[in-house]
Write a protein that holds these residues in place. Structure first.
Motif, PDB file in Angstrom:
ATOM      1  N   UNK A  11       9.532 -27.053  15.133  1.00 29.90           N
ATOM      2  CA  UNK A  11      10.046 -25.703  15.382  1.00 29.90           C
ATOM      3  C   UNK A  11       9.221 -24.659  14.656  1.00 29.90           C
ATOM      4  N   UNK A  12       8.831 -24.973  13.427  1.00 28.88           N
ATOM      5  CA  UNK A  12       7.995 -24.071  12.637  1.00 28.88           C
ATOM      6  C   UNK A  12       6.603 -23.970  13.242  1.00 28.88           C
ATOM      7  N   UNK A  13       6.052 -25.108  13.670  1.00 33.75           N
ATOM      8  CA  UNK A  13       4.743 -25.116  14.316  1.00 33.75           C
ATOM      9  C   UNK A  13       4.762 -24.245  15.567  1.00 33.75           C
ATOM     10  N   UNK A  14       5.806 -24.376  16.363  1.00 31.70           N
ATOM     11  CA  UNK A  14       5.924 -23.569  17.586  1.00 31.70           C
ATOM     12  C   UNK A  14       5.970 -22.084  17.259  1.00 31.70           C
ATOM     13  N   UNK A  15       6.587 -21.718  16.150  1.00 34.20           N
ATOM     14  CA  UNK A  15       6.603 -20.314  15.734  1.00 34.20           C
ATOM     15  C   UNK A  15       5.203 -19.845  15.367  1.00 34.20           C
ATOM     16  N   UNK A  16       4.458 -20.672  14.665  1.00 32.91           N
ATOM     17  CA  UNK A  16       3.071 -20.314  14.349  1.00 32.91           C
ATOM     18  C   UNK A  16       2.275 -20.056  15.623  1.00 32.91           C
ATOM     19  N   UNK A  17       2.442 -20.922  16.602  1.00 33.65           N
ATOM     20  CA  UNK A  17       1.686 -20.802  17.842  1.00 33.65           C
ATOM     21  C   UNK A  17       2.086 -19.544  18.598  1.00 33.65           C
ATOM     22  N   UNK A  18       3.373 -19.215  18.591  1.00 37.65           N
ATOM     23  CA  UNK A  18       3.817 -17.973  19.228  1.00 37.65           C
ATOM     24  C   UNK A  18       3.244 -16.744  18.526  1.00 37.65           C
ATOM     25  N   UNK A  19       2.929 -16.885  17.244  1.00 39.47           N
ATOM     26  CA  UNK A  19       2.309 -15.796  16.486  1.00 39.47           C
ATOM     27  C   UNK A  19       0.790 -15.783  16.633  1.00 39.47           C
ATOM     28  N   UNK A  20       0.287 -16.642  17.542  1.00 42.63           N
ATOM     29  CA  UNK A  20      -1.146 -16.719  17.825  1.00 42.63           C
ATOM     30  C   UNK A  20      -1.951 -17.326  16.680  1.00 42.63           C
ATOM     31  N   UNK A  21      -1.309 -18.134  15.835  1.00 44.09           N
ATOM     32  CA  UNK A  21      -2.035 -18.862  14.805  1.00 44.09           C
ATOM     33  C   UNK A  21      -2.730 -20.074  15.425  1.00 44.09           C
ATOM     34  N   UNK A  22      -3.786 -20.525  14.768  1.00 43.55           N
ATOM     35  CA  UNK A  22      -4.491 -21.731  15.202  1.00 43.55           C
ATOM     36  C   UNK A  22      -3.835 -22.934  14.529  1.00 43.55           C
ATOM     37  N   UNK A  23      -3.256 -23.815  15.309  1.00 39.32           N
ATOM     38  CA  UNK A  23      -2.505 -24.942  14.760  1.00 39.32           C
ATOM     39  C   UNK A  23      -3.148 -26.267  15.176  1.00 39.32           C
ATOM     40  N   UNK A  24      -3.362 -27.114  14.194  1.00 40.09           N
ATOM     41  CA  UNK A  24      -3.924 -28.450  14.408  1.00 40.09           C
ATOM     42  C   UNK A  24      -2.893 -29.478  13.948  1.00 40.09           C
ATOM     43  N   UNK A  25      -2.593 -30.434  14.805  1.00 37.34           N
ATOM     44  CA  UNK A  25      -1.718 -31.550  14.456  1.00 37.34           C
ATOM     45  C   UNK A  25      -2.598 -32.760  14.149  1.00 37.34           C
TER      46      UNK A  25
END
Length: 225
Positions: A32-46
């Motif tokens: 859920x937190x990761x999805x928020x980062x992505x909605x904020x246009x952050x670059x997310x790597x799993x």
């Protein structure tokens, strides 16, 4: 800190690394937190530390490598994150220069500013050693948070400290959709698995007066005073 023409604080794009020992760990702990980062246009790597191939102690196969990779790829796609595998042996993630340097390379290559990882006192050896490696590799990363463990891996002699909360009400359905891709885990734990994940998110949300939340213990958190 930058502001726009109206005096509103502009969001500064961040580079985020979410680390899980196994394919479903991120979805359970911090999707859920990761999805928020992505909605904020952050670059997310799993980052998934292990090859998904999993057997019971008696040799029965719970999850093939191919099945696990598909489940993991589908979960990352739903969240919108970039997926990286390191392919260490399941149940035998080492805490060694090999794991530390592999993570360190990712931190450097992608200029990582925030890391989410397992709780340090988790009772699953892969989870614990993953975080040991993360803390060594991320020694210069300004923000490191450990997500809450899920039963049965969190039954430690030390209690998780719920220090930092993220309201995931708007991204909870994405979290659960991504988690649902891991059918091998649902088969392992039964449908009560979903109910337990939702119940915890509701409980953490109740503690901060939201519908759903995820909770973290802080290793480091850089302030913006």
């Amino acid at each position: 800190m930058k502001t726009d023409m109206n005096g509103n604080v502009e969001h500064q794009q961040k580079n985020v690394l979410a680390v899980g020992a196994h394919p479903d760990d991120i979805e359970i702990g911090c999707a859920g937190t990761i999805a928020r980062h992505i909605r904020n246009n952050d670059n997310v790597f799993i980052l998934v530390m292990t090859d998904p191939f999993y057997t019971y102690h008696d040799g029965r196969v719970l999850r093939s490598s191919e099945e696990g990779r598909l489940e993991t790829a589908n979960g990352a796609r739903i969240l919108g994150a970039r997926l990286i595998h390191l392919d260490f042996e399941e149940k035998n993630v080492p805490y060694s220069s090999v794991t530390v340097e592999a993570i360190n390379k990712l931190v450097d290559d992608y200029n990582i500013e925030i890391i989410y990882t397992h709780w340090y006192h988790d009772t699953h050896q892969d989870h614990m050693r993953t975080t040991q490696s993360v803390l060594s590799a991320g020694r210069y990363v300004p923000n490191i948070l450990m997500y809450e463990p899920e039963y049965p891996a969190g039954r430690s002699h030390i209690g998780f400290r719920n220090q930092y909360y993220v309201d995931i009400t708007d991204t909870f359905e994405l979290k659960m959709e991504a988690l649902a891709q891991h059918r091998s885990q649902v088969n392992k734990y039964g449908d009560g698995f979903f109910e337990a994940v939702e119940a915890r998110a509701r409980h953490r949300g109740y503690e901060i007066r939201s519908k759903y939340a995820e909770c973290f213990e802080i290793v480091r958190l850089k302030g913006n005073i």
